[in-house]
Scaffold this motif. Structure first.
Motif, PDB file in Angstrom:
ATOM      1  N   THR A 149      13.444  -6.737  -9.111  1.00  0.00           N
ATOM      2  CA  THR A 149      12.644  -5.558  -9.533  1.00  0.00           C
ATOM      3  C   THR A 149      11.920  -5.065  -8.120  1.00  0.00           C
ATOM      4  O   THR A 149      10.854  -4.593  -8.141  1.00  0.00           O
ATOM      5  N   TYR A 150      12.452  -5.276  -6.903  1.00  0.00           N
ATOM      6  CA  TYR A 150      11.829  -5.009  -5.651  1.00  0.00           C
ATOM      7  C   TYR A 150      11.796  -3.380  -5.772  1.00  0.00           C
ATOM      8  O   TYR A 150      12.771  -2.607  -6.153  1.00  0.00           O
ATOM      9  N   TYR A 151      10.691  -2.943  -5.056  1.00  0.00           N
ATOM     10  CA  TYR A 151      10.256  -1.499  -5.368  1.00  0.00           C
ATOM     11  C   TYR A 151      11.074  -0.456  -4.365  1.00  0.00           C
ATOM     12  O   TYR A 151      11.019   0.624  -4.601  1.00  0.00           O
ATOM     13  N   VAL A 152      11.807  -1.081  -3.589  1.00  0.00           N
ATOM     14  CA  VAL A 152      12.834   0.065  -2.747  1.00  0.00           C
ATOM     15  C   VAL A 152      14.259  -0.180  -3.225  1.00  0.00           C
ATOM     16  O   VAL A 152      14.879  -1.110  -3.407  1.00  0.00           O
ATOM     17  N   SER A 153      14.734   1.113  -3.656  1.00  0.00           N
ATOM     18  CA  SER A 153      15.794   1.374  -4.212  1.00  0.00           C
ATOM     19  C   SER A 153      16.986   0.647  -3.518  1.00  0.00           C
ATOM     20  O   SER A 153      17.115   1.016  -2.086  1.00  0.00           O
ATOM     21  N   GLY A 154      17.900  -0.151  -3.961  1.00  0.00           N
ATOM     22  CA  GLY A 154      19.272  -0.697  -3.301  1.00  0.00           C
ATOM     23  C   GLY A 154      19.095  -1.714  -2.249  1.00  0.00           C
ATOM     24  O   GLY A 154      19.915  -2.301  -1.469  1.00  0.00           O
ATOM     25  N   ILE A 155      17.757  -2.180  -2.264  1.00  0.00           N
ATOM     26  CA  ILE A 155      17.333  -3.538  -1.421  1.00  0.00           C
ATOM     27  C   ILE A 155      16.670  -4.704  -2.095  1.00  0.00           C
ATOM     28  O   ILE A 155      16.131  -4.347  -2.970  1.00  0.00           O
ATOM     29  N   PRO A 156      17.400  -5.634  -1.718  1.00  0.00           N
ATOM     30  CA  PRO A 156      18.321  -6.282  -1.016  1.00  0.00           C
ATOM     31  C   PRO A 156      19.747  -6.112  -1.486  1.00  0.00           C
ATOM     32  O   PRO A 156      19.922  -5.847  -2.612  1.00  0.00           O
ATOM     33  N   SER A 157      20.751  -6.120  -0.820  1.00  0.00           N
ATOM     34  CA  SER A 157      22.299  -6.295  -1.248  1.00  0.00           C
ATOM     35  C   SER A 157      22.346  -7.589  -1.793  1.00  0.00           C
ATOM     36  O   SER A 157      23.371  -8.109  -2.477  1.00  0.00           O
ATOM     37  N   LEU A 158      22.312  -8.602  -0.769  1.00  0.00           N
ATOM     38  CA  LEU A 158      22.696 -10.142  -1.099  1.00  0.00           C
ATOM     39  C   LEU A 158      22.000 -10.497  -2.260  1.00  0.00           C
ATOM     40  O   LEU A 158      20.603 -10.274  -2.598  1.00  0.00           O
ATOM     41  N   LEU A 204      -2.985   1.267  -3.557  1.00  0.00           N
ATOM     42  CA  LEU A 204      -1.721   0.565  -3.782  1.00  0.00           C
ATOM     43  C   LEU A 204      -0.249   1.301  -4.380  1.00  0.00           C
ATOM     44  O   LEU A 204      -0.712   2.407  -5.083  1.00  0.00           O
ATOM     45  N   ARG A 205       0.768   1.075  -4.030  1.00  0.00           N
ATOM     46  CA  ARG A 205       1.848   1.344  -4.436  1.00  0.00           C
ATOM     47  C   ARG A 205       2.137   1.323  -5.731  1.00  0.00           C
ATOM     48  O   ARG A 205       1.983   0.020  -6.330  1.00  0.00           O
ATOM     49  N   SER A 206       2.506   2.221  -6.688  1.00  0.00           N
ATOM     50  CA  SER A 206       2.872   2.076  -7.977  1.00  0.00           C
ATOM     51  C   SER A 206       4.044   1.182  -8.044  1.00  0.00           C
ATOM     52  O   SER A 206       4.943   1.566  -7.481  1.00  0.00           O
ATOM     53  N   GLY A 207       4.147   0.570  -9.147  1.00  0.00           N
ATOM     54  CA  GLY A 207       5.217  -0.361  -9.483  1.00  0.00           C
ATOM     55  C   GLY A 207       5.661  -1.491  -8.682  1.00  0.00           C
ATOM     56  O   GLY A 207       6.715  -2.154  -9.031  1.00  0.00           O
ATOM     57  N   VAL A 208       4.790  -1.898  -7.916  1.00  0.00           N
ATOM     58  CA  VAL A 208       5.027  -3.143  -7.202  1.00  0.00           C
ATOM     59  C   VAL A 208       4.612  -4.269  -7.905  1.00  0.00           C
ATOM     60  O   VAL A 208       3.377  -4.369  -8.530  1.00  0.00           O
ATOM     61  N   LYS A 209       5.680  -5.428  -8.144  1.00  0.00           N
ATOM     62  CA  LYS A 209       5.391  -6.379  -8.760  1.00  0.00           C
ATOM     63  C   LYS A 209       5.590  -7.645  -8.076  1.00  0.00           C
ATOM     64  O   LYS A 209       6.529  -7.873  -7.111  1.00  0.00           O
ATOM     65  N   PHE A 210       4.840  -8.850  -8.502  1.00  0.00           N
ATOM     66  CA  PHE A 210       5.113 -10.078  -7.901  1.00  0.00           C
ATOM     67  C   PHE A 210       6.554 -10.547  -8.502  1.00  0.00           C
ATOM     68  O   PHE A 210       6.980 -10.060  -9.557  1.00  0.00           O
ATOM     69  N   ILE A 270       4.799 -17.226  -4.474  1.00  0.00           N
ATOM     70  CA  ILE A 270       5.323 -16.103  -5.298  1.00  0.00           C
ATOM     71  C   ILE A 270       4.636 -14.862  -4.119  1.00  0.00           C
ATOM     72  O   ILE A 270       3.422 -14.856  -3.797  1.00  0.00           O
ATOM     73  N   GLY A 271       5.454 -13.891  -4.150  1.00  0.00           N
ATOM     74  CA  GLY A 271       5.198 -12.914  -3.125  1.00  0.00           C
ATOM     75  C   GLY A 271       5.847 -11.537  -3.647  1.00  0.00           C
ATOM     76  O   GLY A 271       5.962 -11.431  -5.019  1.00  0.00           O
ATOM     77  N   THR A 272       5.979 -10.512  -3.044  1.00  0.00           N
ATOM     78  CA  THR A 272       6.341  -9.309  -3.351  1.00  0.00           C
ATOM     79  C   THR A 272       7.496  -8.874  -2.646  1.00  0.00           C
ATOM     80  O   THR A 272       8.041  -7.637  -2.877  1.00  0.00           O
ATOM     81  N   GLY A 273       8.033  -9.518  -1.705  1.00  0.00           N
ATOM     82  CA  GLY A 273       9.160  -9.443  -1.043  1.00  0.00           C
ATOM     83  C   GLY A 273      10.526  -9.040  -1.517  1.00  0.00           C
ATOM     84  O   GLY A 273      10.738  -9.347  -2.555  1.00  0.00           O
ATOM     85  N   PRO A 274      11.578  -8.641  -0.786  1.00  0.00           N
ATOM     86  CA  PRO A 274      12.908  -8.490  -1.196  1.00  0.00           C
ATOM     87  C   PRO A 274      13.646  -9.511  -1.813  1.00  0.00           C
ATOM     88  O   PRO A 274      14.570  -9.408  -2.781  1.00  0.00           O
ATOM     89  N   PHE A 275      13.187 -10.562  -1.453  1.00  0.00           N
ATOM     90  CA  PHE A 275      13.702 -12.289  -2.015  1.00  0.00           C
ATOM     91  C   PHE A 275      12.541 -12.825  -2.648  1.00  0.00           C
ATOM     92  O   PHE A 275      11.500 -12.935  -2.330  1.00  0.00           O
ATOM     93  N   LYS A 276      13.044 -13.631  -3.528  1.00  0.00           N
ATOM     94  CA  LYS A 276      11.927 -14.617  -4.336  1.00  0.00           C
ATOM     95  C   LYS A 276      12.529 -15.973  -4.129  1.00  0.00           C
ATOM     96  O   LYS A 276      13.567 -16.323  -3.853  1.00  0.00           O
ATOM     97  N   ALA A 329       0.810  -1.213  -0.122  1.00  0.00           N
ATOM     98  CA  ALA A 329      -0.064   0.185   0.046  1.00  0.00           C
ATOM     99  C   ALA A 329       0.890   1.081  -0.001  1.00  0.00           C
ATOM    100  O   ALA A 329       1.818   1.418   0.605  1.00  0.00           O
ATOM    101  N   GLU A 330       0.160   2.227  -0.386  1.00  0.00           N
ATOM    102  CA  GLU A 330       1.151   3.692  -0.238  1.00  0.00           C
ATOM    103  C   GLU A 330       0.292   4.660   0.460  1.00  0.00           C
ATOM    104  O   GLU A 330       1.060   5.250   1.275  1.00  0.00           O
ATOM    105  N   SER A 331      -0.933   4.479   0.663  1.00  0.00           N
ATOM    106  CA  SER A 331      -1.683   5.261   1.678  1.00  0.00           C
ATOM    107  C   SER A 331      -3.102   4.505   2.025  1.00  0.00           C
ATOM    108  O   SER A 331      -3.465   3.585   1.274  1.00  0.00           O
ATOM    109  N   TYR A 332      -3.757   5.101   3.044  1.00  0.00           N
ATOM    110  CA  TYR A 332      -4.997   4.533   3.228  1.00  0.00           C
ATOM    111  C   TYR A 332      -5.974   5.696   4.123  1.00  0.00           C
ATOM    112  O   TYR A 332      -5.377   6.556   4.535  1.00  0.00           O
ATOM    113  N   GLU A 333      -7.194   5.353   4.100  1.00  0.00           N
ATOM    114  CA  GLU A 333      -8.033   6.291   4.874  1.00  0.00           C
ATOM    115  C   GLU A 333      -9.281   5.230   5.493  1.00  0.00           C
ATOM    116  O   GLU A 333      -9.372   4.331   4.936  1.00  0.00           O
ATOM    117  N   ILE A 334      -9.424   6.009   6.712  1.00  0.00           N
ATOM    118  CA  ILE A 334     -10.534   5.158   7.486  1.00  0.00           C
ATOM    119  C   ILE A 334     -11.861   6.289   7.668  1.00  0.00           C
ATOM    120  O   ILE A 334     -11.590   7.430   7.823  1.00  0.00           O
TER     121      ILE A 334
END
Length: 540
Positions: free
Chosen positions: A242-251, A136-142, A219-225, A120-125
């Motif tokens: 293709t993880y959406y956080v730049s520079g993550i992960p390193s390994l 949803l956050r743009s650019g997130v891929k499985f 299959i998920g969206t996390g830093p490792f597959k 998610a990018e943001s939410y409202e209650i």
């Protein structure tokens, strides 16, 4: 569940660095006319405190000693096989420990137990607290390359809610009335009633819609597959390019090597075949000396001696109280944990300090004479024999059981220890409730309700066979209580009820000891049973 309680405020704000307590309070709080969109939750990346590590000096062509090196592999020792690779079916904490690197939800916890936006990018209650709208956050891929869409989120959480079966896979989703997807990037949850802890449920894994192979090729969206799983040997994950956080992960790759025997694990680590050894015994950590890094601290885990209350003589509270008085927790902490543990009195660790009820740890202080008197009063002066089934892959629990057997023998209780393989423990004891007594550690959660709800009389994982209408009423009331102070008090009351009923013997929160090779950096310890390799990196 309680009837709907309308909120008094419509202003909700999620800040990236907000604590879990504040987050839960805001989700339940009230006053005003319109819902306030959580603009502060919008972020191109998760917060630096969770997902950023020291950056390499780009001016240097050749890294100097101590500088970060991109890439490389790491081997992490774990003591058990996953029970399921499918995150919605898994119940073993050891599965989450590994798959935390593979799966994500709309929200995600960091090492401080705080929540921040993930998929998610943001939410409202809504003002009444009955509708949660997520963008949803743009650019997130499985990991298969497909973009995450609202229909995937709906499928995942409908599955957890048991929308098709009527049987929720996760009780935290039982209060969902329906999930709507007005467009590809918007998901709206409609609740049956106000739920002050609903946000924490949304850390649950999002998987592709109608994907049928989650238990063999997750299959998920996390830093490792996911790469491969060989039962009894290893589970391997590799970098999500293709993880959406730049520079993550390193390994580039992480192997979780499955070694149930602690001595074998220690020799593997000491020989250099492994790089990280979580949950290493304190005495083994000290044996390593200064040639390795060490991390140690409370882990939000509750180690308990559990007895099957549905079986005699444990249905008699006097017997349960006697066993509590006969167990010397201080001796266990000093002898088994080598002093690295916090004594408990109910099913919550003091690491959850806002909700923790102090003073219960001495409710049943060690008193062998009192234990004998209670047993005599119950008509069991010297005729109790207990089979204590312990998971053989956890040396810490085995050692605890051996000491407890000696302690109980001093009050006339005979104990036979039965080592049980982990898969058998899960099926026969945890799921089948076929046992007399056992020792286990329960991993911590972000929300105290999710820690305590296993004692509800109708809970599917109430393998204690504990039944207390007073406890049920008290804990259930926390779900819809909108006053933060009252909600906290209810959690403390629930802990007190468990303690007074001697629902189990609450032993300690043993420190989590982690040994690492000296050139590994970025490791973070969580108040959850997880290993986060996304921020770990090698140095020169």
């Amino acid at each position: 569940m309680k009837p709907t309680v309308k909120s008094k405020s419509a202003r909700y704000l999620l800040q990236i660095s907000v604590s879990l307590l504040a987050l839960v309070m805001l989700a339940a709080c009230a006053g005003g006319n319109t819902g306030n969109k959580n603009n502060a939750a919008k972020a191109a990346n998760p917060p630096a405190s969770s997902n950023e590590t020291d950056k390499v000096d780009k001016k240097e062509d050749t890294p100097a000693e101590g500088d970060k090196i991109e890439g490389g592999n790491a081997v992490v020792i774990v003591p058990q096989d996953p029970d399921y690779l499918d995150p919605h079916l898994a119940v073993a904490a050891g599965t989450t420990e590994i798959m935390f690197n593979v799966f994500e939800g709309l929200l995600k916890p960091n090492e401080k137990g705080e929540l921040y936006p993930a998929v998610a990018e943001s939410y409202e209650i809504s003002p009444d607290g009955l509708a949660y709208t997520f963008k949803l956050r743009s650019g997130v891929k499985f990991h298969n390359g497909n973009p995450v869409k609202a229909e995937d989120v709906k499928y995942s959480y409908d599955r957890l809610a048991g929308a098709d079966t009527g049987k929720p896979l996760n009780v935290s989703f039982a209060g969902i009335a329906n999930i709507e997807t007005p467009d590809e990037s918007t998901v709206v949850f409609k609740l049956k009633e106000n739920n002050s802890s609903f946000l924490t449920a949304l850390t649950a894994a999002i998987i592709p819609k109608d994907y049928a192979d989650s238990n063999t090729k997750p299959i998920g969206t996390g830093p490792f597959k996911f790469k491969e799983y060989l039962p009894g040997q290893r589970l391997v994950v590799e970098k999500n390019e293709t993880y959406y956080v730049s520079g993550i992960p390193s390994l580039d790759k992480v192997e979780f090597r499955i070694i149930p025997d602690q001595e074998a694990g220690f020799l593997t680590f000491k020989s250099g075949e492994a790089d990280i050894y979580p949950r290493i015994g304190t005495e083994k950590l000290e044996e390593l000396g200064d040639s390795y890094q060490a991390v140690s601290g409370p882990q939000n885990l509750v180690q308990v001696l559990v007895y099957n209350i549905a079986k005699k003589p444990f249905d008699d509270i006097r017997v349960r109280q006697a066993i509590n008085h006969a167990v010397n927790k201080d001796e266990l902490i000093q002898g088994v944990a080598i002093g690295r543990g916090i004594k408990l009195g109910s099913h919550l660790s003091p690491i959850m300090k806002h909700y923790f009820q102090e003073g219960l740890e001495d409710l049943y202080a060690y008193d062998a004479d009192k234990a004998k008197a209670l047993l005599a009063e119950a008509g069991h002066a010297d005729d109790i024999s207990i089979k204590l089934s312990v998971p053989s892959n956890y040396a810490f629990h085995v050692s605890t059981g051996e000491v407890i057997a000696q302690q109980l023998s001093k009050v006339g209780i005979k104990v036979t220890i039965e080592p049980v393989e982990w898969a058998v423990w899960l099926e026969r004891i945890y799921k089948g409730r076929d046992y007399e007594a056992t020792i286990i550690g329960f991993d911590g959660k972000l929300n105290p309700y999710d820690i305590l709800n296993k004692y509800l009389s109708d809970s599917s994982n109430n393998f204690f066979n504990y039944n207390s209408p007073e406890f049920d009423k008290t804990l259930t009331a926390t779900v819809t209580e909108v006053d933060a102070a009252k909600r906290t008090d209810l959690f403390k009351q629930a802990q007190t009820i468990l303690a007074k009923d001697a629902a189990a013997v609450y032993i300690m929160d043993p420190y989590l000891n982690v040994a690492l090779k000296p050139k590994l950096q970025g490791y973070k310890q969580y108040p959850l049973y997880v290993q986060d390799l996304s921020t770990v990196y090698w140095t020169k």
